[in-house]
Design a protein around this motif. Structure first.
Motif, PDB file in Angstrom:
ATOM      1  N   VAL A   4      32.964  51.736  41.108  1.00 14.63           N
ATOM      2  CA  VAL A   4      33.975  50.775  41.549  1.00 14.63           C
ATOM      3  C   VAL A   4      33.331  49.446  41.912  1.00 14.63           C
ATOM      4  CG1 VAL A   4      35.705  50.275  43.318  1.00 14.63           C
ATOM      5  CG2 VAL A   4      35.567  52.569  42.334  1.00 14.63           C
ATOM      6  N   ALA A   5      32.232  49.497  42.655  1.00 16.34           N
ATOM      7  CA  ALA A   5      31.539  48.269  43.047  1.00 16.34           C
ATOM      8  C   ALA A   5      31.006  47.513  41.831  1.00 16.34           C
ATOM      9  CB  ALA A   5      30.393  48.596  44.005  1.00 16.34           C
ATOM     10  N   ALA A   6      30.492  48.253  40.851  1.00 16.70           N
ATOM     11  CA  ALA A   6      29.967  47.622  39.639  1.00 16.70           C
ATOM     12  C   ALA A   6      31.079  46.951  38.849  1.00 16.70           C
ATOM     13  CB  ALA A   6      29.251  48.660  38.775  1.00 16.70           C
ATOM     14  N   VAL A   7      32.203  47.643  38.708  1.00 21.58           N
ATOM     15  CA  VAL A   7      33.345  47.059  37.993  1.00 21.58           C
ATOM     16  C   VAL A   7      33.824  45.796  38.692  1.00 21.58           C
ATOM     17  CG1 VAL A   7      35.784  47.413  37.384  1.00 21.58           C
ATOM     18  CG2 VAL A   7      34.103  49.208  36.919  1.00 21.58           C
ATOM     19  N   PHE A   8      33.895  45.838  40.022  1.00 22.39           N
ATOM     20  CA  PHE A   8      34.350  44.670  40.772  1.00 22.39           C
ATOM     21  C   PHE A   8      33.390  43.495  40.597  1.00 22.39           C
ATOM     22  CE2 PHE A   8      34.521  42.240  44.826  1.00 22.39           C
ATOM     23  CZ  PHE A   8      35.819  41.761  44.692  1.00 22.39           C
ATOM     24  N   ALA A   9      32.073  43.761  40.686  1.00 19.92           N
ATOM     25  CA  ALA A   9      31.085  42.695  40.530  1.00 19.92           C
ATOM     26  C   ALA A   9      31.139  42.093  39.131  1.00 19.92           C
ATOM     27  CB  ALA A   9      29.686  43.238  40.820  1.00 19.92           C
ATOM     28  N   ILE A  10      31.278  42.950  38.130  1.00 22.70           N
ATOM     29  CA  ILE A  10      31.348  42.470  36.752  1.00 22.70           C
ATOM     30  C   ILE A  10      32.610  41.642  36.532  1.00 22.70           C
ATOM     31  CG2 ILE A  10      31.601  43.209  34.340  1.00 22.70           C
ATOM     32  CD1 ILE A  10      29.845  45.632  35.109  1.00 22.70           C
ATOM     33  N   GLN A  11      33.695  42.049  37.179  1.00 25.55           N
ATOM     34  CA  GLN A  11      34.938  41.301  37.017  1.00 25.55           C
ATOM     35  C   GLN A  11      34.878  39.929  37.677  1.00 25.55           C
ATOM     36  OE1 GLN A  11      36.060  43.034  34.359  1.00 25.55           O
ATOM     37  NE2 GLN A  11      37.915  42.078  35.089  1.00 25.55           N
ATOM     38  N   ILE A  12      34.077  39.795  38.719  1.00 28.25           N
ATOM     39  CA  ILE A  12      33.863  38.464  39.305  1.00 28.25           C
ATOM     40  C   ILE A  12      33.207  37.548  38.279  1.00 28.25           C
ATOM     41  CG2 ILE A  12      32.604  37.170  41.064  1.00 28.25           C
ATOM     42  CD1 ILE A  12      32.928  39.527  42.940  1.00 28.25           C
ATOM     43  N   ALA A  13      32.149  38.063  37.640  1.00 30.74           N
ATOM     44  CA  ALA A  13      31.470  37.282  36.599  1.00 30.74           C
ATOM     45  C   ALA A  13      32.402  37.028  35.423  1.00 30.74           C
ATOM     46  CB  ALA A  13      30.217  38.020  36.136  1.00 30.74           C
ATOM     47  N   HIS A  14      33.223  38.019  35.093  1.00 32.44           N
ATOM     48  CA  HIS A  14      34.137  37.890  33.955  1.00 32.44           C
ATOM     49  C   HIS A  14      35.167  36.788  34.184  1.00 32.44           C
ATOM     50  CE1 HIS A  14      37.896  38.935  31.782  1.00 32.44           C
ATOM     51  NE2 HIS A  14      37.078  39.209  30.796  1.00 32.44           N
ATOM     52  N   VAL A  15      35.787  36.770  35.355  1.00 36.61           N
ATOM     53  CA  VAL A  15      36.812  35.757  35.613  1.00 36.61           C
ATOM     54  C   VAL A  15      36.202  34.363  35.681  1.00 36.61           C
ATOM     55  CG1 VAL A  15      36.781  35.786  38.149  1.00 36.61           C
ATOM     56  CG2 VAL A  15      38.926  35.356  36.954  1.00 36.61           C
ATOM     57  N   MET A  16      34.962  34.275  36.122  1.00 40.83           N
ATOM     58  CA  MET A  16      34.273  32.981  36.124  1.00 40.83           C
ATOM     59  C   MET A  16      34.025  32.496  34.689  1.00 40.83           C
ATOM     60  SD  MET A  16      31.510  33.614  39.203  1.00 40.83           S
ATOM     61  CE  MET A  16      30.687  32.061  38.913  1.00 40.83           C
ATOM     62  N   CYS A  17      33.625  33.398  33.821  1.00 43.90           N
ATOM     63  CA  CYS A  17      33.382  33.020  32.423  1.00 43.90           C
ATOM     64  C   CYS A  17      34.677  32.649  31.717  1.00 43.90           C
ATOM     65  CB  CYS A  17      32.697  34.170  31.682  1.00 43.90           C
ATOM     66  SG  CYS A  17      30.992  34.464  32.192  1.00 43.90           S
ATOM     67  N   VAL A  18      35.738  33.391  31.983  1.00 45.64           N
ATOM     68  CA  VAL A  18      37.036  33.075  31.388  1.00 45.64           C
ATOM     69  C   VAL A  18      37.511  31.709  31.861  1.00 45.64           C
ATOM     70  CG1 VAL A  18      39.473  33.739  31.305  1.00 45.64           C
ATOM     71  CG2 VAL A  18      37.697  35.475  31.041  1.00 45.64           C
ATOM     72  N   SER A  19      37.323  31.422  33.129  1.00 46.08           N
ATOM     73  CA  SER A  19      37.716  30.114  33.671  1.00 46.08           C
ATOM     74  C   SER A  19      36.892  28.987  33.052  1.00 46.08           C
ATOM     75  CB  SER A  19      37.556  30.111  35.188  1.00 46.08           C
ATOM     76  OG  SER A  19      38.362  31.105  35.797  1.00 46.08           O
ATOM     77  N   ALA A  20      35.591  29.236  32.846  1.00 50.06           N
ATOM     78  CA  ALA A  20      34.743  28.241  32.204  1.00 50.06           C
ATOM     79  C   ALA A  20      35.164  27.993  30.759  1.00 50.06           C
ATOM     80  CB  ALA A  20      33.281  28.688  32.252  1.00 50.06           C
ATOM     81  N   THR A  21      35.588  29.056  30.086  1.00 47.06           N
ATOM     82  CA  THR A  21      36.089  28.909  28.716  1.00 47.06           C
ATOM     83  C   THR A  21      37.359  28.069  28.700  1.00 47.06           C
ATOM     84  OG1 THR A  21      35.162  31.081  28.121  1.00 47.06           O
ATOM     85  CG2 THR A  21      36.849  30.157  26.657  1.00 47.06           C
ATOM     86  N   LEU A  22      38.226  28.283  29.679  1.00 48.19           N
ATOM     87  CA  LEU A  22      39.436  27.468  29.797  1.00 48.19           C
ATOM     88  C   LEU A  22      39.073  25.993  30.005  1.00 48.19           C
ATOM     89  CD1 LEU A  22      42.481  27.024  30.138  1.00 48.19           C
ATOM     90  CD2 LEU A  22      42.208  27.646  32.558  1.00 48.19           C
ATOM     91  N   TRP A  23      38.071  25.742  30.836  1.00 52.42           N
ATOM     92  CA  TRP A  23      37.642  24.362  31.086  1.00 52.42           C
ATOM     93  C   TRP A  23      37.175  23.697  29.784  1.00 52.42           C
ATOM     94  CZ3 TRP A  23      37.735  20.962  35.071  1.00 52.42           C
ATOM     95  CH2 TRP A  23      36.922  19.843  34.986  1.00 52.42           C
ATOM     96  N   ASN A  24      36.385  24.422  29.010  1.00 52.49           N
ATOM     97  CA  ASN A  24      35.913  23.874  27.736  1.00 52.49           C
ATOM     98  C   ASN A  24      37.061  23.630  26.765  1.00 52.49           C
ATOM     99  OD1 ASN A  24      32.745  23.860  27.288  1.00 52.49           O
ATOM    100  ND2 ASN A  24      33.204  25.604  28.600  1.00 52.49           N
TER     101      ASN A  24
END
Length: 314
Positions: free
Chosen positions: A62-82
């Motif tokens: 659960v902790a690993a999934v949560f940590a990975i999802q933090i990185a995932h949403v940051m990358c998705v947001s960065a893609t939106l910015w681009n």
């Protein structure tokens, strides 16, 4: 047709640029993904607040999934910015594959692998057999390995059009493996639960609820992956498949937490049954109370404990 010709044929002309099918799906996918991430935050808090006695392996997952999802949403947001900001004054920049999108592929694959591995473990705990869990794990490993290969190629490639052509087979294989794995896990889990329905008459309604719940959580992830495949194969000229792919990891993460936190429902049902049993026993004398409590205990320790009692289990 070589990669250059393919890139030219797939790339959109600036004069004919249509933001609704290029920028729109990315914006919508990011908004949905952030909402799903918010749900994941709440579910993660609920999990750790109520299931502190779960095995360390489950809590680590659960902790690993949560940590990975933090990185995932940051990358998705960065893609939106681009997509929406960097390329605002020059639509031709939308043909460049940003590094954040390549990282999104990596985190989506890891999340899917963790969730499917846990579901395969649950299937093994329920069925006590190895064939179907092994098949599911093989499909999961295939999807994971192919996803890593796609990620490496995404970091090397600068053109989205070239990436779509070169990785067409790999992307289709990875997503198809995910879908098959999810479908096998969902159908198998529902089948084994249904199979035990007649053996435990007192838990019939609970098993029916588990079957429906398993199908709902499993098929949602499968449906999203199928839609990604369909739009990727049929409409490479737009980014609808990109928007759908952006939410795939969050859907997987939420399905895992929904399965784990759903045990709260069975806690409340069991507590209510115990309370009703105590009231019923006290109204009918001492001789009626003991048999009823034994039956309720048998209900709690039926094969459904694979879902309800994860404490101290691997």
């Amino acid at each position: 047709m070589d990669a250059t010709d393919s890139s030219t044929s797939l790339s959109f002309e600036v004069a004919a640029f249509n933001a609704s099918i290029i920028v729109g799906p990315v914006v919508l996918g990011t908004l949905v993904d952030t909402c799903l991430f918010g749900c994941l935050v709440i579910q993660t808090y609920v999990y750790f607040a109520n299931f502190a006695n779960d095995h360390r392996a489950i809590k680590f997952t659960v902790a690993a999934v949560f940590a990975i999802q933090i990185a995932h949403v940051m990358c998705v947001s960065a893609t939106l910015w681009n997509t929406a900001v960097v390329a605002y004054d020059d639509p031709s920049k939308l043909q460049i594959l940003p590094l954040s999108a390549a990282a999104t592929i990596l985190f989506t694959g890891i999340t899917g692998g963790l969730v499917e591995s846990y579901f395969a473990f649950r299937l093994w705990k329920l069925s006590k057999r190895h064939f179907l869990p092994t098949v599911s794990l093989v499909l999961c490993v295939i999807a994971q390995v192919v996803s890593l290969v796609i990620t490496v190629q995404a970091f090397k490639t600068s053109s989205i059009a070239v990436f779509e052509i070169d990785q067409n087979t790999s992307i289709t294989l990875a997503l198809t493996s995910r879908v098959l794995c999810d479908v096998i896990l969902t159908i198998s889990m529902a089948w084994y639960l249904k199979k035990q329905r007649s053996e435990y008459s007192r838990t019939t309604s609970m098993i029916d609820r588990l079957v429906l719940w398993t199908i709902e959580t499993g098929l949602i992830t499968s449906l999203v992956a199928v839609l990604v495949i369909i739009f990727f194969l049929a409409m490479k000229e737009n980014y609808i498949w990109v928007g759908l792919y952006a939410i795939l990891a969050s859907v997987n993460g939420n399905s895992l937490l929904a399965l784990l936190n759903g045990r709260l429902i069975f806690r409340s049902v069991t507590s209510e049954n115990l309370r009703m049993g105590t009231l019923s026993g006290s109204g009918g004398g001492h001789n009626k109370q003991h048999p009823f409590v034994i039956n309720v205990t048998q209900t709690v320790r039926s094969p459904l404990e694979v879902f309800k009692r994860d404490e101290m289990e691997v």
